[in-house]
Motif scaffolding. Structure first.
Motif, PDB file in Angstrom:
ATOM      1  N   PHE A 169      -9.114  11.672  -8.984  1.00  0.00           N
ATOM      2  CA  PHE A 169      -9.228  11.945  -7.476  1.00  0.00           C
ATOM      3  C   PHE A 169      -8.469  12.971  -7.071  1.00  0.00           C
ATOM      4  CE2 PHE A 169     -11.412   7.494  -7.975  1.00  0.00           C
ATOM      5  CZ  PHE A 169     -12.500   8.223  -7.704  1.00  0.00           C
ATOM      6  N   GLY A 170      -7.544  13.222  -7.998  1.00  0.00           N
ATOM      7  CA  GLY A 170      -6.461  14.347  -7.597  1.00  0.00           C
ATOM      8  C   GLY A 170      -5.249  13.897  -6.763  1.00  0.00           C
ATOM      9  N   GLY A 171      -5.138  12.677  -7.025  1.00  0.00           N
ATOM     10  CA  GLY A 171      -3.863  12.047  -6.013  1.00  0.00           C
ATOM     11  C   GLY A 171      -3.709  12.629  -4.841  1.00  0.00           C
ATOM     12  N   LEU A 220      -8.105  -1.815   5.422  1.00  0.00           N
ATOM     13  CA  LEU A 220      -7.421  -1.022   4.512  1.00  0.00           C
ATOM     14  C   LEU A 220      -8.551  -0.019   4.106  1.00  0.00           C
ATOM     15  CD1 LEU A 220      -5.178  -0.458   2.365  1.00  0.00           C
ATOM     16  CD2 LEU A 220      -6.639  -1.933   0.885  1.00  0.00           C
ATOM     17  N   ILE A 221      -9.800  -0.274   3.816  1.00  0.00           N
ATOM     18  CA  ILE A 221     -10.652   0.837   3.553  1.00  0.00           C
ATOM     19  C   ILE A 221     -10.870   1.661   4.701  1.00  0.00           C
ATOM     20  CG2 ILE A 221     -13.235   1.366   2.812  1.00  0.00           C
ATOM     21  CD1 ILE A 221     -12.982  -1.412   1.197  1.00  0.00           C
ATOM     22  N   THR A 245       0.785  -1.224  -0.018  1.00  0.00           N
ATOM     23  CA  THR A 245      -0.026   0.087   0.198  1.00  0.00           C
ATOM     24  C   THR A 245       0.878   1.177   0.085  1.00  0.00           C
ATOM     25  OG1 THR A 245      -1.566  -1.087   1.295  1.00  0.00           O
ATOM     26  CG2 THR A 245      -1.828   1.144   1.179  1.00  0.00           C
ATOM     27  N   ILE A 246       0.543   2.201  -0.785  1.00  0.00           N
ATOM     28  CA  ILE A 246       1.239   3.475  -0.769  1.00  0.00           C
ATOM     29  C   ILE A 246       0.154   4.679  -0.772  1.00  0.00           C
ATOM     30  CG2 ILE A 246       2.525   4.860  -2.647  1.00  0.00           C
ATOM     31  CD1 ILE A 246       3.489   2.335  -3.932  1.00  0.00           C
ATOM     32  N   LEU A 268      -5.080   6.091  -1.090  1.00  0.00           N
ATOM     33  CA  LEU A 268      -4.268   4.791  -0.848  1.00  0.00           C
ATOM     34  C   LEU A 268      -4.478   3.991  -2.028  1.00  0.00           C
ATOM     35  CD1 LEU A 268      -5.265   3.507   2.896  1.00  0.00           C
ATOM     36  CD2 LEU A 268      -3.262   4.679   2.168  1.00  0.00           C
ATOM     37  N   VAL A 269      -3.178   3.640  -2.555  1.00  0.00           N
ATOM     38  CA  VAL A 269      -3.169   2.639  -3.659  1.00  0.00           C
ATOM     39  C   VAL A 269      -2.549   1.355  -3.227  1.00  0.00           C
ATOM     40  CG1 VAL A 269      -2.097   2.110  -5.822  1.00  0.00           C
ATOM     41  CG2 VAL A 269      -2.466   4.497  -5.208  1.00  0.00           C
ATOM     42  N   ALA A 270      -3.325   0.281  -3.253  1.00  0.00           N
ATOM     43  CA  ALA A 270      -3.097  -1.060  -2.763  1.00  0.00           C
ATOM     44  C   ALA A 270      -2.894  -2.012  -3.716  1.00  0.00           C
ATOM     45  CB  ALA A 270      -4.148  -1.427  -1.597  1.00  0.00           C
TER      46      ALA A 270
END
Length: 115
Positions: A113-115, A38-39, A8-9, A15-17
């Motif tokens: 989502f605008g990172g 995680l969510i 996860t980053i 969060l990018v998993a």
């Protein structure tokens, strides 16, 4: 499936998993609760990259849909990116792609989502 929080980053408010392995009835008892954690950790957006998922059955699909409902209930958004073709077909055949937003790449999802 491996614990998605292992890969996860945090990117901005998302969060990018990345998950890998199988999403099925065997892995659901472990993967399901980990996915919920995680969510719950997400500030606003969760991008799940299942590109290394080799198999998904109805139990795995149920976890994804439940994660989407949990995200909605908490004011977060769950999206999928880099979905492998077999999983994409399952999402399309079941109509889950109408409930879960699917992007071609993580970059595409982050741009929305605008990172």
């Amino acid at each position: 499936m491996t614990d998605p929080s292992d890969e996860t980053i945090a990117v901005g408010r998302s969060l990018v998993a990345r998950g890998s392995g199988e999403m099925d009835y065997v892995t659901e008892p472990v993967f399901g609760p980990q996915f919920k954690v995680l969510i719950a950790r997400a500030d606003r957006f969760v991008v799940l990259d299942p590109s290394a998922v080799s198999f998904c059955d109805s139990a795995g699909l149920s976890v994804l849909l439940g994660g989407g409902r949990q995200a909605d209930a908490s004011g977060a958004v769950l999206v999928l990116a880099c979905v492998p073709e077999p999983l994409r077909r399952i999402l399309e055949m079941t109509g889950a792609d109408q409930v879960l937003r699917v992007f071609d790449t993580v970059t595409d999802a982050e741009a929305v989502f605008g990172g």
